[in-house]
Design a protein around this motif. Structure first.
Motif, short mmCIF file in Angstrom:
data_model
loop_
_atom_site.label_atom_id
_atom_site.label_comp_id
_atom_site.label_asym_id
_atom_site.label_seq_id
_atom_site.Cartn_x
_atom_site.Cartn_y
_atom_site.Cartn_z
N GLY A 18 8.21 0.43 14.75
CA GLY A 18 8.22 1.65 13.95
C GLY A 18 7.89 1.34 12.51
O GLY A 18 8.46 0.41 11.91
N TYR A 19 6.97 2.09 11.93
CA TYR A 19 6.50 1.84 10.57
C TYR A 19 6.86 3.02 9.68
O TYR A 19 6.81 4.18 10.11
CB TYR A 19 4.98 1.64 10.57
CG TYR A 19 4.53 0.48 11.42
CD1 TYR A 19 4.37 -0.79 10.88
CD2 TYR A 19 4.27 0.65 12.78
CE1 TYR A 19 3.96 -1.86 11.66
CE2 TYR A 19 3.86 -0.42 13.58
CZ TYR A 19 3.71 -1.67 13.01
OH TYR A 19 3.31 -2.73 13.78
N ALA A 20 7.20 2.71 8.43
CA ALA A 20 7.57 3.77 7.51
C ALA A 20 6.37 4.65 7.14
O ALA A 20 6.53 5.81 6.76
CB ALA A 20 8.19 3.18 6.24
N TYR A 21 5.16 4.08 7.27
CA TYR A 21 3.96 4.81 6.86
C TYR A 21 2.91 4.73 7.97
O TYR A 21 2.71 3.67 8.57
CB TYR A 21 3.38 4.22 5.57
CG TYR A 21 4.40 4.06 4.47
CD1 TYR A 21 4.89 5.18 3.80
CD2 TYR A 21 4.88 2.80 4.13
CE1 TYR A 21 5.84 5.05 2.80
CE2 TYR A 21 5.83 2.66 3.13
CZ TYR A 21 6.31 3.79 2.47
OH TYR A 21 7.26 3.65 1.50
N PRO A 22 2.21 5.81 8.25
CA PRO A 22 1.17 5.77 9.28
C PRO A 22 0.04 4.82 8.91
O PRO A 22 -0.60 4.25 9.81
CB PRO A 22 0.69 7.23 9.36
CG PRO A 22 1.15 7.89 8.11
CD PRO A 22 2.39 7.17 7.70
N GLU A 23 -0.23 4.64 7.62
CA GLU A 23 -1.28 3.71 7.21
C GLU A 23 -0.95 2.29 7.64
O GLU A 23 -1.84 1.52 8.05
CB GLU A 23 -1.48 3.76 5.69
CG GLU A 23 -1.96 5.10 5.17
CD GLU A 23 -0.82 6.09 4.91
OE1 GLU A 23 -1.09 7.19 4.43
OE2 GLU A 23 0.35 5.73 5.20
N SER A 24 0.33 1.91 7.56
CA SER A 24 0.74 0.57 7.99
C SER A 24 0.56 0.40 9.49
O SER A 24 0.11 -0.65 9.97
CB SER A 24 2.20 0.32 7.61
OG SER A 24 2.39 0.42 6.22
N ALA A 25 0.91 1.43 10.24
CA ALA A 25 0.74 1.37 11.69
C ALA A 25 -0.73 1.22 12.07
O ALA A 25 -1.09 0.41 12.94
CB ALA A 25 1.32 2.63 12.32
N ALA A 26 -1.59 1.98 11.42
CA ALA A 26 -3.02 1.91 11.73
C ALA A 26 -3.60 0.55 11.36
O ALA A 26 -4.45 0.00 12.08
CB ALA A 26 -3.76 3.02 10.98
N ARG A 27 -3.14 -0.01 10.25
CA ARG A 27 -3.64 -1.33 9.84
C ARG A 27 -3.25 -2.40 10.87
O ARG A 27 -4.06 -3.25 11.25
CB ARG A 27 -3.09 -1.68 8.46
CG ARG A 27 -3.55 -3.02 7.93
CD ARG A 27 -3.31 -3.15 6.44
NE ARG A 27 -1.89 -2.93 6.10
CZ ARG A 27 -1.43 -2.91 4.85
NH1 ARG A 27 -2.28 -3.07 3.85
NH2 ARG A 27 -0.14 -2.72 4.61
N ALA A 28 -1.99 -2.36 11.32
CA ALA A 28 -1.55 -3.32 12.34
C ALA A 28 -2.34 -3.14 13.64
O ALA A 28 -2.74 -4.12 14.29
CB ALA A 28 -0.05 -3.15 12.60
#
Length: 452
Positions: A177-187
C-alpha cells in the motif's frame, strides 16, 4: 545505467524509490504486461493514478464490454466503467471488492491498482484485504500515513459458492500500500520493465566475417607510431578504418579547386553538400564549415568561395557529398574507465546536444542490444513511420551499430568515435560525417591510488 539495463538490474534514484519497488517485487508476482487497471472510489485519485501510469511507461487498461456489463450491475449509477474505473464515493465494501475481482479477471488486464479514500459509507480497507485477485495487486489508500505499508490479506475472503464455508483468499500474503498513486505507478513501472527483461531474447553477438581487423590494427599502430600520445585521425584515415568494418559511408570527393567542386557536384546529379577540410577542425557546423542543399553550378561556386574566404590558407580542400534525406542520427563510442567501450545511439545533427536524447549499451552488442538501442530513445517513433512518414531501414541501422561495436571491441585504442550524422531512410543508412580519436591503450584500474 547501461550495464544495469543489460543485466536486468532494477536501478532506482533514491532510497524511497528503492523501498517502493522492493515492496512490490517482494510481495506480488511480476506483471505479465504493461496494462494496468485503475479502480478508485475517488475520481480525482483515479485520474492521478492513470496519469502516473502513463508517465512510467504503463498503459491504462480499457475493460472489455462484458466486464463493463458486469460492473454496471455492481456499482452505483454514474460510475465510470471503461477505465480508469470510478466506482463513485457511494460504493460499499462488498461492491468494491467484487469490482476488483471482476476487473482482475479481465483478459486485457495485467495488474490492478486500487486507489481508495474513506467515506461515511465505507472504509474500503476490508475490500482490499479480502478481494480474490491473483494478478499483481497494489493499492494507494490516500489516508495512509506511511509512505509504504504492507497490508496483510485476510486468510478468508468472500463466501464460497455454497454460501457456507469461507473461501481462502488466493495470492500473496500481503498487498503493498502506497500513500501516493504516483509511488505505486513508479514501482509498477520497475516491475513491468523487469519482466520485459526476463522475457526478452538475449540475442547473440554476430560473427561479421567480412571485417578486416588486422588491417585496422595496422592502421592504428601506424598512426600511434607517428603520434605516440594519440590524436584525431585524418578524414581519409577515418574512412579507411570504417571501411575495414564495412560501415557504410556517403560517397565523398575532395575538391582542390572551384572547378573540381563544380565537376564533382554535377557528377552526383542532384543537390550536394560542401564541407571545408581544415586540419584540426572537429565540429564543422559550429564554425560555419558546411553548406547544405546546393543546387546547380552557381550555388556550388558561391559556397566554395564562401568557404575559401572563411578559412583562407587553412583550407586543405572542400569535401563534396550528395545531399541525403532521412532522419539524422548519432552512433558513437566512448571509453568508460571501468567497463570499457560504450556504444551510444540517439538523434544526430544539432539535436544531439540540445535534446540530449540517447541510449547506451556496453560492447560487445548482441543483435537484441542493438534493437534495444533503436527502441530506447524518445525519438524512436520517428524511425518507425511517425504520422505517415516512411519508416527507416532498421536492419541497416542495426548493422551499423553491430559493426561499430565490433570495431570498438577489437581496437581498445579507439578513445572516441562519432558518426554524426548517420542518415537513415527507407532504403538504408550511412554515415555522412565521422571523427575518431586514437590514444595508446593503457589498461589500468581507475580506482587505484597513486601519486600525482
Amino acid at each position: 545505467e547501461a550495464l544495469f539495463a543489460q543485466a536486468g538490474i532494477v536501478a532506482v534514484a533514491g532510497l524511497g524509490e528503492l523501498v517502493e519497488a522492493a515492496a512490490l517485487l517482494a510481495s506480488q508476482p511480476v506483471p505479465a504486461g504493461d496494462r494496468v487497471a485503475v479502480v478508485s472510489n475517488a475520481g480525482g485519485g483515479g485520474v492521478l493514478a492513470a496519469d502516473a501510469c502513463t508517465d512510467h511507461g504503463l498503459r491504462v487498461a480499457t475493460l472489455s464490454k462484458a466486464t463493463q456489463r458486469r460492473l454496471r450491475g455492481l456499482l452505483p449509477p454514474g460510475a465510470a466503467l471503461a477505465g480508469p474505473v470510478d466506482t463513485t464515493a457511494a460504493v460499499g465494501t462488498d461492491a468494491f471488492r467484487l469490482c476488483l475481482e471482476e476487473v482482475a479477471a479481465d483478459e486485457g488486464v495485467d495488474a490492478v491498482l486500487a486507489v481508495t479514500v474513506p467515506t461515511a459509507i465505507a472504509d474500503l480497507t476490508a475490500a482490499l484485504r479480502t478481494a480474490q485477485v491473483s494478478k499483481p495487486f497494489l493499492a494507494a489508500p490516500l489516508d495512509q500515513a506511511e509512505v509504504v505499508q504492507m497490508l496483510p490479506r485476510s486468510r478468508t475472503g468472500s463466501l464460497a459458492p455454497d454460501g457456507e464455508t469461507p473461501a481462502a483468499t488466493p495470492g500473496p500474503e500481503t498487498i503493498p500500500g502506497y500513500a501516493y498513486p504516483e509511488s505505486a505507478a513508479r514501482a509498477l513501472g520497475h516491475a513491468v520493465r523487469y519482466h520485459a527483461w526476463r522475457e526478452r531474447q538475449h540475442g547473440c553477438v554476430p560473427e561479421l566475417s567480412d571485417t578486416r581487423p588486422g588491417e585496422a590494427r595496422a592502421l592504428v599502430s601506424a598512426f600511434l607510431a607517428r603520434h605516440p600520445t594519440g590524436g584525431w585521425l585524418s578524414a581519409p584515415a577515418v574512412g579507411d578504418l570504417l571501411s575495414c568494418y564495412g560501415i557504410p559511408q556517403v560517397t565523398t570527393r575532395l575538391a582542390a579547386s572551384e572547378e573540381d567542386a563544380v565537376t564533382m557536384a554535377a557528377a552526383f546529379g542532384g543537390p550536394v553538400v560542401l564541407k571545408a577540410q581544415v586540419s584540426g577542425l572537429i565540429h564543422k557546423s559550429d564554425v560555419g564549415a558546411v553548406r547544405l542543399d546546393l543546387h546547380g553550378e552557381d550555388e556550388v561556386r558561391k559556397a566554395f568561395g564562401e568557404l575559401s574566404a572563411a578559412f583562407g590558407s587553412r583550407l586543405n580542400g572542400v569535401l563534396v557529398q550528395p545531399m541525403l534525406s532521412g532522419v539524422e542520427l548519432l552512433v558513437g563510442v566512448v571509453q568508460e574507465p571501468v567497463f570499457g567501450p560504450l556504444v551510444v545511439f540517439g538523434l544526430g545533427g544539432v539535436a544531439t546536444e540540445v535534446l540530449d536524447d540517447y541510449a547506451a549499451r556496453l560492447t560487445p552488442l548482441t543483435d537484441t542490444d542493438a534493437d534495444d538501442l533503436i527502441h530506447g530513445v524518445h525519438a524512436a517513433p520517428l524511425l518507425f513511420g511517425h504520422r505517415g512518414t516512411p519508416a527507416v531501414h532498421t536492419t541497416a541501422l542495426t548493422s551499423i551499430l553491430l559493426r561499430v561495436s565490433r570495431l570498438a571491441d577489437d581496437l581498445p585504442e579507439i578513445a572516441e568515435l562519432d558518426l554524426n550524422p548517420v542518415i537513415a531512410g527507407p532504403d538504408g543508412a550511412c554515415a555522412v560525417d565521422a571523427r575518431i580519436r586514437i590514444s595508446p591503450a593503457q589498461p589500468q584500474d581507475p580506482f587505484l591510488r597513486k601519486l600525482r
